[in-house]
Design a protein around this motif. Structure first.
Motif, short mmCIF file in Angstrom:
data_model
loop_
_atom_site.label_atom_id
_atom_site.label_comp_id
_atom_site.label_asym_id
_atom_site.label_seq_id
_atom_site.Cartn_x
_atom_site.Cartn_y
_atom_site.Cartn_z
N LEU A 243 0.83 -1.21 0.00
CA LEU A 243 0.00 0.00 0.00
C LEU A 243 0.87 1.26 0.00
O LEU A 243 0.53 2.26 -0.64
CB LEU A 243 -0.92 -0.01 1.22
N GLN A 244 1.99 1.21 0.70
CA GLN A 244 2.90 2.34 0.71
C GLN A 244 3.49 2.60 -0.68
O GLN A 244 3.65 3.75 -1.09
CB GLN A 244 4.02 2.11 1.72
N VAL A 245 3.79 1.53 -1.42
CA VAL A 245 4.28 1.68 -2.79
C VAL A 245 3.24 2.40 -3.64
O VAL A 245 3.56 3.32 -4.39
CB VAL A 245 4.64 0.32 -3.40
N ILE A 246 1.98 1.98 -3.51
CA ILE A 246 0.91 2.62 -4.28
C ILE A 246 0.78 4.08 -3.89
O ILE A 246 0.68 4.97 -4.75
CB ILE A 246 -0.42 1.89 -4.05
N GLY A 247 0.78 4.36 -2.59
CA GLY A 247 0.63 5.73 -2.13
C GLY A 247 1.75 6.65 -2.59
O GLY A 247 1.51 7.79 -2.99
N LEU A 248 2.97 6.15 -2.56
CA LEU A 248 4.11 6.96 -2.98
C LEU A 248 4.14 7.15 -4.50
O LEU A 248 4.66 8.15 -5.00
CB LEU A 248 5.42 6.31 -2.54
N THR A 249 3.56 6.20 -5.22
CA THR A 249 3.63 6.22 -6.68
C THR A 249 2.53 7.03 -7.33
O THR A 249 2.73 7.63 -8.39
CB THR A 249 3.56 4.77 -7.23
N VAL A 250 1.37 7.09 -6.71
CA VAL A 250 0.18 7.61 -7.37
C VAL A 250 0.36 9.05 -7.87
O VAL A 250 -0.01 9.38 -9.01
CB VAL A 250 -1.05 7.49 -6.44
N GLY A 251 0.94 9.90 -7.06
CA GLY A 251 1.15 11.28 -7.50
C GLY A 251 2.27 11.40 -8.50
O GLY A 251 2.17 12.12 -9.50
N LEU A 252 3.36 10.67 -8.26
CA LEU A 252 4.52 10.74 -9.15
C LEU A 252 4.20 10.26 -10.54
O LEU A 252 4.59 10.90 -11.53
CB LEU A 252 5.67 9.91 -8.57
N THR A 253 3.46 9.14 -10.66
CA THR A 253 3.22 8.58 -11.99
C THR A 253 2.37 9.51 -12.85
O THR A 253 2.63 9.69 -14.05
CB THR A 253 2.56 7.18 -11.90
#
Length: 429
Positions: A243-253
């Motif tokens: 879930l942390q990977v998703i949270g950190l990625t969502v804005g960046l992607t």
């Protein structure tokens, strides 16, 4: 003395082989996705019906998004290979499959020749590439993070986006050169195929380079029972990290695809900026991005990952609207707005490969990153160009999309609170 020198030379050769082998495959992946976005108008005119040009462009962008659907499956498949067979095997197979997808697009028959079969072949090719690319990033960033000295892992991690941006830059430059060298008729007839055929050839070279790499010590240090341990129970066990990977990625992607990939194409189709000038503006901005990446990477090795991640997410959120307002009808505006945004985007992009790897143990590091990352990129990154085009052209509401992008950046900034400071973590455990 001579033995010490020989060992030092061997170490340098091994480092160079790691960097080149990892970097070139990653560059090919990003090149593939960039040229698709860059040559969208040509693909739309050749592989879809010409009766409705606007619909053809939207269909081409929709297939761009569909390619992302295969990414989570690729993340699981190649993640499983990476954690059970080896990082090297996963990386090599991924780049080979990506090369096949490029070849399929490069030789695809036109809509005028075979009708809807042309569109179908494009769809299959994008699904093949999506499967490969879903495994490429987690495999390569896991391999690189495990090979890097722990005190310099943030700096080494910048190779992922540096090599990827080189791939994008090469694709953009190639588009600009072809646009100048060929007539519009030649570009529509056959010129647009050149980048895809070249991508297939580069992928084959990357496959050969990766087949010569060494496996990481972290993976080789795993016992046979650890390598055979069931995957799904471990995924469930480390669901918080996923879930942390998703949270950190969502804005960046989303913000990266807006400013780093599709901005020149968007400026051409929506803002009517000259195609050649827009491509050159993209070249300038991506050079700025490459220069910023190692600075942020080194800084993270000094002050920690979390502070740099905050700088990237918050800075991107603050400057997104002003840079969008600056961009109107000129190539210089595009160059400036892209450059400013990519400086802040570089903060997160530089170090997330290291952060992701540092969140998981060796036995599930590749698939643990690959599955949630691919799902996130498929749901948010892959749909970003289509949403931007649709909300702007169809609904006349581009600011809605901009607000959406900023909201996702705020979410990513909030998720930074949830992760531990991982600077200098030992990845052999």
């Amino acid at each position: 003395m001579s033995i010490a020198v020989t060992r030092q030379q061997t170490g340098r050769m091994s480092t160079a082989k790691t960097i080149v082998g990892t970097g070139i495959g990653n560059a090919v992946e990003w090149y593939d996705w960039a040229i698709y976005a860059t040559f969208t108008p040509f693909i739309a005119s050749q592989l879809f019906s010409k009766q409705d040009p606007a619909s053809a462009v939207l269909s081409t962008l929709a297939i761009f998004a569909v390619g992302f659907v295969a990414r989570p499956f690729g993340g699981f498949l190649f993640g499983w290979i990476g954690d059970r067979v080896g990082r090297k095997a996963s990386m090599t197979l991924a780049v080979g499959l990506a090369s096949l997808g490029s070849l399929m697009i490069g030789i695809a028959p036109t809509f005028a020749a075979v009708g809807a079969w042309a569109s179908l072949m494009l769809l299959v090719a994008r699904l093949v590439q999506g499967l490969a690319h879903g495994g490429e990033l987690p495999s390569s960033q896991t391999y690189l993070s495990e090979m890097a000295p722990k005190e310099h892992r943030g700096f080494w991690a910048t190779l992922i986006y540096t090599s990827g941006t080189v791939g994008i830059l090469f694709g953009t430059l190639l588009g600009a050169v072809l646009n100048m060298a060929l007539t519009a008729e030649a570009m529509n007839a056959w010129g647009w195929r050149i980048p895809f055929l070249l991508g297939a050839a580069m992928g084959l070279y990357a496959l050969i380079m990766r087949s010569r790499l060494h496996e990481t010590e972290a993976f080789e240090g795993e016992t046979a029972s650890q390598k055979r341990a069931p995957i799904w129970p471990q995924i469930v066990r480390y669901r918080k990290q996923a879930l942390q990977v998703i949270g950190l990625t969502v804005g960046l992607t989303v913000i990266y695809y807006i400013w780093g990939v599709v901005a020149p194409s968007y400026a051409t189709t929506a803002l009517k900026i000259d195609r050649g000038e827009a491509l050159w503006a993209g070249v300038v901005a991506n050079i700025v991005f490459i220069a910023a990446l190692p600075v942020w990477g080194k800084l993270s090795d000094r002050i920690g990952r979390k502070k740099v991640l905050w700088a990237g997410a918050i800075g991107s959120a603050v400057f997104h609207f002003p840079m969008t307002w600056l961009l109107k009808d000129s190539a210089w505006q595009l160059a400036v707005s892209m450059s400013v945004m990519l400086i802040f985007i570089a903060a997160s992009a530089a170090i997330v490969p290291a952060v992701y790897a540092e969140l998981f143990p060796t036995s599930i590091r590749t698939v643990g990153v690959g599955v949630p990352y691919s799902i996130c990129v498929a749901l948010f990154g892959g749909t970003a160009p289509y949403l931007q085009q649709w909300l702007g052209a169809s609904l006349g509401a581009p600011q809605v999309f901009n607000a959406y992008a900023v909201l996702l950046l705020v979410i990513s900034a909030a998720f930074v609170f949830s992760i531990p400071e991982t600077k200098g973590k030992d990845l052999t455990h």
